[in-house]
Design a protein around this motif. Structure first.
Motif, PDB file in Angstrom:
ATOM      1  N   GLU A  87      15.376  11.068 -12.013  1.00 41.68           N
ATOM      2  CA  GLU A  87      14.931  11.566 -13.309  1.00 41.68           C
ATOM      3  C   GLU A  87      13.655  10.848 -13.712  1.00 41.68           C
ATOM      4  OE1 GLU A  87      18.109   9.367 -15.911  1.00 41.68           O
ATOM      5  OE2 GLU A  87      18.997  11.220 -15.208  1.00 41.68           O
ATOM      6  N   SER A  88      12.893  11.500 -14.564  1.00 43.87           N
ATOM      7  CA  SER A  88      11.644  10.906 -15.052  1.00 43.87           C
ATOM      8  C   SER A  88      11.603  10.988 -16.558  1.00 43.87           C
ATOM      9  CB  SER A  88      10.428  11.653 -14.494  1.00 43.87           C
ATOM     10  OG  SER A  88      10.307  11.442 -13.116  1.00 43.87           O
ATOM     11  N   GLN A  89      11.066   9.935 -17.163  1.00 43.48           N
ATOM     12  CA  GLN A  89      10.829   9.954 -18.601  1.00 43.48           C
ATOM     13  C   GLN A  89       9.334   9.821 -18.818  1.00 43.48           C
ATOM     14  OE1 GLN A  89      13.491   8.019 -21.210  1.00 43.48           O
ATOM     15  NE2 GLN A  89      11.897   7.457 -22.651  1.00 43.48           N
ATOM     16  N   ASN A 137      17.940  17.888 -21.164  1.00 45.54           N
ATOM     17  CA  ASN A 137      16.759  17.029 -21.239  1.00 45.54           C
ATOM     18  C   ASN A 137      16.629  16.516 -22.668  1.00 45.54           C
ATOM     19  OD1 ASN A 137      16.045  17.583 -18.513  1.00 45.54           O
ATOM     20  ND2 ASN A 137      15.153  19.508 -19.174  1.00 45.54           N
ATOM     21  N   ARG A 159      15.894  15.508 -16.630  1.00 52.61           N
ATOM     22  CA  ARG A 159      16.965  15.214 -15.661  1.00 52.61           C
ATOM     23  C   ARG A 159      16.995  16.247 -14.561  1.00 52.61           C
ATOM     24  NH1 ARG A 159      19.821  14.039 -20.605  1.00 52.61           N
ATOM     25  NH2 ARG A 159      20.013  11.811 -20.765  1.00 52.61           N
TER      26      ARG A 159
END
Length: 159
Positions: A87-89, A137, A159
């Protein structure tokens, strides 16, 4: 009882944003090895990776229609990839020319109209924050006035 729950959720949302800011400022930046490409960021790594980005690349990862002022002072943007995860934020921070209440109205309307479920909202004269979810998300927006300057920090967890 409902008020206490809202306050607790607001504090939780603020803690999430602060955690991301701490991780990003800790300088545990991911440095690519010689020959490593951007696609390698899509592989699981045992380390937290924080990659700084310009405003265009970071904002392109936010949901469509995400409201950003025409004339804004971009401070920083980065992508955080947790250890052992994909996942990336994405986080962007900027100085706004609008007041806290003007920003609050814009972001609340955006979240509602874009189909986000706001699970936490804190509204004070110099601080407003929203934490919302859509399609698993998370989008958080923190608006703070400090030293006669309004700063907006938005994070989008994909996500």
């Amino acid at each position: 009882m409902e008020k206490n729950k809202s306050i607790a959720l607001g504090v939780l949302a603020l803690l999430v944003v602060l955690l991301v800011l701490i991780v990003a400022s800790s300088k545990q930046e991911y440095s690519k090895a010689p020959g490593e490409t951007q696609q390698d960021l899509s592989k699981i790594s045992p380390e937290v990776r924080v990659v700084e980005g310009d405003q265009r690349s970071i904002l392109s990862s936010f949901p469509a229609g995400f409201p950003v002022e025409q004339q804004w002072n971009f401070l920083k943007g980065y992508r955080t990839i947790p250890a052992n995860a994909l996942e990336s934020q994405y986080t962007v921070e900027y100085i706004s020319n609008l007041s806290v209440s003007e920003n609050a109205k814009i972001f609340k309307n955006y979240l509602q109209n874009a189909g986000f479920q706001i699970s936490s909202a804190v509204q004070q004269s110099n601080h407003v924050s929203y934490y919302a979810t859509k399609d698993n998300n998370d989008l958080s927006v923190v608006i703070v006035k400090q030293n006669d300057q309004v700063t907006v920090t938005a994070s989008y967890l994909v996500r």
